[in-house]
Scaffold this active site. Structure first.
Site, short mmCIF file in Angstrom:
data_model
loop_
_atom_site.label_atom_id
_atom_site.label_comp_id
_atom_site.label_asym_id
_atom_site.label_seq_id
_atom_site.Cartn_x
_atom_site.Cartn_y
_atom_site.Cartn_z
N SER A 10 0.77 -1.03 0.07
CA SER A 10 0.01 -0.02 0.00
C SER A 10 0.78 1.32 -0.03
O SER A 10 1.49 1.48 0.86
CB SER A 10 -0.65 -0.12 1.24
N HIS A 33 -1.02 -1.28 -4.24
CA HIS A 33 -2.62 -0.91 -3.74
C HIS A 33 -2.59 0.50 -3.44
O HIS A 33 -1.67 1.19 -2.84
CB HIS A 33 -2.44 -1.73 -2.40
N ASP A 35 -4.75 3.72 -2.00
CA ASP A 35 -5.82 4.04 -0.86
C ASP A 35 -6.42 5.21 -1.24
O ASP A 35 -5.95 6.32 -0.90
CB ASP A 35 -5.20 3.84 0.59
N MET A 37 -9.02 7.97 -0.20
CA MET A 37 -9.85 8.40 0.91
C MET A 37 -10.57 9.82 0.75
O MET A 37 -9.72 10.90 0.24
CB MET A 37 -9.26 8.42 2.25
N HIS A 66 -8.29 0.92 -3.99
CA HIS A 66 -9.46 0.62 -2.69
C HIS A 66 -9.90 2.12 -2.53
O HIS A 66 -9.45 2.89 -1.85
CB HIS A 66 -8.41 0.26 -1.51
N MET A 68 -12.29 4.26 -0.70
CA MET A 68 -12.81 4.50 0.65
C MET A 68 -13.48 5.93 0.52
O MET A 68 -12.96 6.73 1.12
CB MET A 68 -11.97 4.45 1.88
N MET A 137 -11.29 -6.24 5.53
CA MET A 137 -10.60 -5.26 6.33
C MET A 137 -10.00 -5.96 7.62
O MET A 137 -10.87 -6.24 8.22
CB MET A 137 -11.34 -4.11 6.44
N ASP A 175 -6.53 -6.69 4.03
CA ASP A 175 -5.82 -5.17 4.23
C ASP A 175 -5.83 -4.75 5.62
O ASP A 175 -6.93 -4.69 6.36
CB ASP A 175 -6.54 -4.52 3.37
#
Ligand code: DX5
Ligand code: ZN
Length: 222
Positions: A10, A33, A35, A37, A66, A68, A137, A175
């Protein structure tokens, strides 16, 4: 035969000031990966499509994005265009989950459904056949460097059973809080893909850590 354990570092724990170099230094990984957000679904704000595009330019590895974020429907096309290969959306953030996953597939990307630690497996029962990957998660999303939540192990085992009983080829990705010292138990429970942020970027030699994570994962899954 068991497939090789896939390692997805990540970049949340990477040095963003030197992001291109950091991404090149994990060239022996299986996925990058990413992330994303939004400061609403999770209490942190990270990156958008233009950074995904920049990462796309410096690596040939598949990008495991991913999301979020709230309102994923509005954003999946932008991340697909930016170069995502897998796009993960949270059960808790998608009121029309089946439609969102179908949209990802229509964009030619691999759909991944993501479950927070407190979300039961039953919530994905009716979409399991429509996804390439389920992301379990093992921390509450929002930050890197948190501790692994033990109840995820039981969830992984039960999910493995669900997938195998139905004869599906869905990958289980895990993760949060996975590092060299606990990857074996996570893979023994049935994980195929391991995300590790601080467990890779917090070490001196990323490539060596990735190889060692994969070796320990493979041994536990054999
Ligand atoms: C948490 C993110 C993770 C995070 C993992 O919201 O989804 O991908 O970067 O970091 P570590 O491996 O440090 O727990
Ligand atoms: Zn993540």
């Amino acid at each position: 035969m068991t497939r090789r354990t896939k390692i997805a570092p990540s970049i949340l724990s990477a040095d963003f000031g030197r992001l291109a170099d950091e991404v090149r230094a994990i060239g022996n990984a299986d996925y990058v990966h990413v992330d994303v957000m939004d400061g609403h679904f999770v209490p942190n704000l990270t990156i958008g499509p233009i950074v995904v595009e920049a990462v796309r330019r410096v690596t040939t590895l598949p990008l495991d994005v991913h999301l979020m974020i709230e309102d994923a429907d509005r954003w999946v096309a932008a991340y697909a265009k930016a170069g995502a290969d897998l796009i993960g959306v949270h059960v808790e953030a998608c009121p029309h989950l089946h439609r969102t996953l179908a949209q990802i597939k229509e964009l030619g990307k691999r759909p991944c459904v993501v479950l927070n630690p407190a979300t039961p497996l039953e919530s994905i029962e009716y979409v399991l056949a429509d996804v390439a990957q389920v992301l379990v998660m093992s921390v509450n999303p929002g930050f890197g460097g948190q501790s692994f939540i033990g109840s995820a192990l039981d969830k992984i085992r039960r999910l493995r059973k669900m997938i195998d009983e139905r004869g599906l080829t869905v990958d289980i990705e895990v993760d949060g809080g996975v590092k060299l010292d606990n990857i074996a138990e996570v893979c023994a429970a049935g994980a195929d893909v391991i995300v590790s942020g601080s467990g890779v970027f917090g070490t001196a030699d990323y490539a060596a850590t990735i190889d060692e994570l994969r070796r320990r994962g493979d041994r536990a899954r054999a």
